[in-house]
Scaffold this motif. Structure first.
Motif, short mmCIF file in Angstrom:
data_model
loop_
_atom_site.label_atom_id
_atom_site.label_comp_id
_atom_site.label_asym_id
_atom_site.label_seq_id
_atom_site.Cartn_x
_atom_site.Cartn_y
_atom_site.Cartn_z
N LYS A 99 0.85 -1.20 0.00
CA LYS A 99 0.00 0.00 0.00
C LYS A 99 0.88 1.24 0.00
CE LYS A 99 -3.78 2.47 0.23
NZ LYS A 99 -3.15 3.65 -0.42
N ALA A 100 0.61 2.12 -0.95
CA ALA A 100 1.36 3.37 -1.05
C ALA A 100 0.71 4.47 -0.23
CB ALA A 100 1.46 3.80 -2.51
N PHE A 101 1.54 5.28 0.40
CA PHE A 101 1.09 6.43 1.17
C PHE A 101 1.81 7.67 0.65
CE2 PHE A 101 0.41 2.75 3.73
CZ PHE A 101 -0.80 2.97 4.36
N ARG A 102 1.04 8.69 0.34
CA ARG A 102 1.60 9.95 -0.14
C ARG A 102 1.85 10.84 1.07
NH1 ARG A 102 -2.33 12.35 -4.11
NH2 ARG A 102 -3.93 11.46 -2.77
N PRO A 116 -3.64 -4.35 6.41
CA PRO A 116 -3.10 -5.71 6.50
C PRO A 116 -2.44 -6.12 5.19
CG PRO A 116 -5.45 -5.81 6.09
CD PRO A 116 -5.10 -4.35 6.19
N VAL A 117 -1.29 -5.54 4.91
CA VAL A 117 -0.60 -5.77 3.64
C VAL A 117 0.83 -6.24 3.92
CG1 VAL A 117 -2.00 -4.10 2.37
CG2 VAL A 117 0.08 -3.32 3.54
N SER A 118 1.57 -6.55 2.84
CA SER A 118 2.93 -7.07 2.97
C SER A 118 3.98 -5.97 3.04
CB SER A 118 3.25 -7.99 1.80
OG SER A 118 2.37 -9.10 1.77
N GLY A 119 3.63 -4.78 2.53
CA GLY A 119 4.62 -3.72 2.51
C GLY A 119 3.97 -2.35 2.43
N TYR A 120 4.72 -1.35 2.89
CA TYR A 120 4.26 0.04 2.87
C TYR A 120 5.22 0.85 2.00
CZ TYR A 120 1.86 -1.61 7.07
OH TYR A 120 1.11 -2.33 7.97
N LEU A 121 4.68 1.54 1.00
CA LEU A 121 5.47 2.38 0.12
C LEU A 121 5.21 3.84 0.46
CD1 LEU A 121 6.23 1.97 -3.60
CD2 LEU A 121 5.31 4.15 -2.82
N LYS A 146 7.99 2.37 12.36
CA LYS A 146 8.42 1.14 13.01
C LYS A 146 7.47 0.03 12.58
CE LYS A 146 11.46 3.57 15.27
NZ LYS A 146 12.87 3.55 14.84
N THR A 147 7.96 -0.90 11.80
CA THR A 147 7.09 -1.95 11.29
C THR A 147 7.92 -3.19 10.97
OG1 THR A 147 5.54 -2.55 9.53
CG2 THR A 147 7.32 -1.07 8.93
N ASP A 148 7.27 -4.34 11.01
CA ASP A 148 7.93 -5.57 10.59
C ASP A 148 7.59 -5.90 9.13
OD1 ASP A 148 5.30 -6.25 10.91
OD2 ASP A 148 5.67 -7.96 12.22
N LYS A 149 6.81 -5.02 8.49
CA LYS A 149 6.48 -5.20 7.08
C LYS A 149 7.59 -4.59 6.22
CE LYS A 149 2.39 -6.75 8.26
NZ LYS A 149 1.18 -5.95 8.03
N LYS A 150 7.61 -4.95 4.95
CA LYS A 150 8.59 -4.39 4.03
C LYS A 150 8.31 -2.90 3.84
CE LYS A 150 10.11 -7.20 0.92
NZ LYS A 150 11.53 -7.40 1.29
N LEU A 151 9.36 -2.08 3.90
CA LEU A 151 9.22 -0.64 3.77
C LEU A 151 9.92 -0.19 2.50
CD1 LEU A 151 7.95 1.67 5.41
CD2 LEU A 151 10.19 2.03 6.48
N ILE A 152 9.17 0.53 1.66
CA ILE A 152 9.66 0.93 0.35
C ILE A 152 9.68 2.45 0.27
CG2 ILE A 152 9.29 0.72 -2.15
CD1 ILE A 152 7.32 -1.62 0.00
N LEU A 153 10.78 3.02 -0.22
CA LEU A 153 10.90 4.47 -0.38
C LEU A 153 10.85 4.84 -1.84
CD1 LEU A 153 11.47 7.26 0.93
CD2 LEU A 153 13.91 6.80 0.57
#
Length: 202
Positions: A99-102, A116-121, A146-153
């Motif tokens: 899920k992307a967040f602006r 409830p997703v696998s990663g945050y962009l 702070k998360t245990d999910k994949k974090l994307i920049l």
């Protein structure tokens, strides 16, 4: 080692470049964008892509049935939701979801764990478009996640600032699109140099 995603592929030449330099992920934009591809074109491109590279489909406020059709026809590994999708939307998607967040301020990421997703962009906010702005936001905000999910920049990352982006210690994936383009198309030399900087950083 940080992972790298090259987004916005739309030509067979783009596929040849990534097959040679092997990013971890590539992105295909199925939403309205200057980099948009149809599901049919996406499927043709994906067919030529190395099986070692994961395929991400980018969608904005699309119907689940269309997303799931693209997953099936293109063999997508991950769906990136870049619109105003609610937290329960991911349950209707037949693949892993990012899920992307602006982001304008830290308030924009206060509730990301409700998805409830696998990663945050995390991408730069724009009133005009949902993504692919080429703009960056205050990357110090990312340190607060702070998360245990994949974090994307994502957002405004290029050859000149990629090492700064990598230094953001809690980011798992660096996502680049316009930063490896020249005159609106993917540039083989920029892709090679950027991926090299990520790999050599360790």
């Amino acid at each position: 080692m940080k992972e790298i995603k090259i987004c916005g592929l739309k030509r067979m030449e783009d596929i040849a470049y990534v097959n040679e330099f092997r990013p971890d992920y590539v992105g295909f934009v199925f939403a309205n964008s200057k980099r948009q591809v149809s599901i049919q074109t996406g499927a043709a491109l994906c067919k030529e892509l190395s099986s070692e590279i994961k395929k991400v489909g980018v969608f904005v406020n699309e119907e689940p049935k269309i997303i799931n059709r693209a997953i099936k026809e293109c063999g997508l590994d991950i769906v990136q939701l870049h619109g105003d999708e609610k937290p329960d939307f991911a349950s209707f998607v037949d693949s892993k979801v990012w899920k992307a967040f602006r982001v304008k301020s830290a308030e924009d990421i206060a509730y990301i764990e409700s998805y409830p997703v696998s990663g945050y962009l995390l991408d730069a906010y724009s009133e005009a478009i949902y993504g692919g702005t080429g703009m960056r936001f205050n990357w110090d905000i990312v340190r607060k996640v702070k998360t245990d999910k994949k974090l994307i920049l994502a957002g405004g990352i290029n050859i000149d600032n990629i090492e700064e982006a990598i230094r953001i210690s809690n980011v798992d994936v660096i996502d680049v699109s316009g930063g490896v383009e020249t005159d609106g198309v993917k540039d083989k030399n920029k892709i090679r140099e950027l991926i090299g900087k990520v790999r050599n950083h360790g």
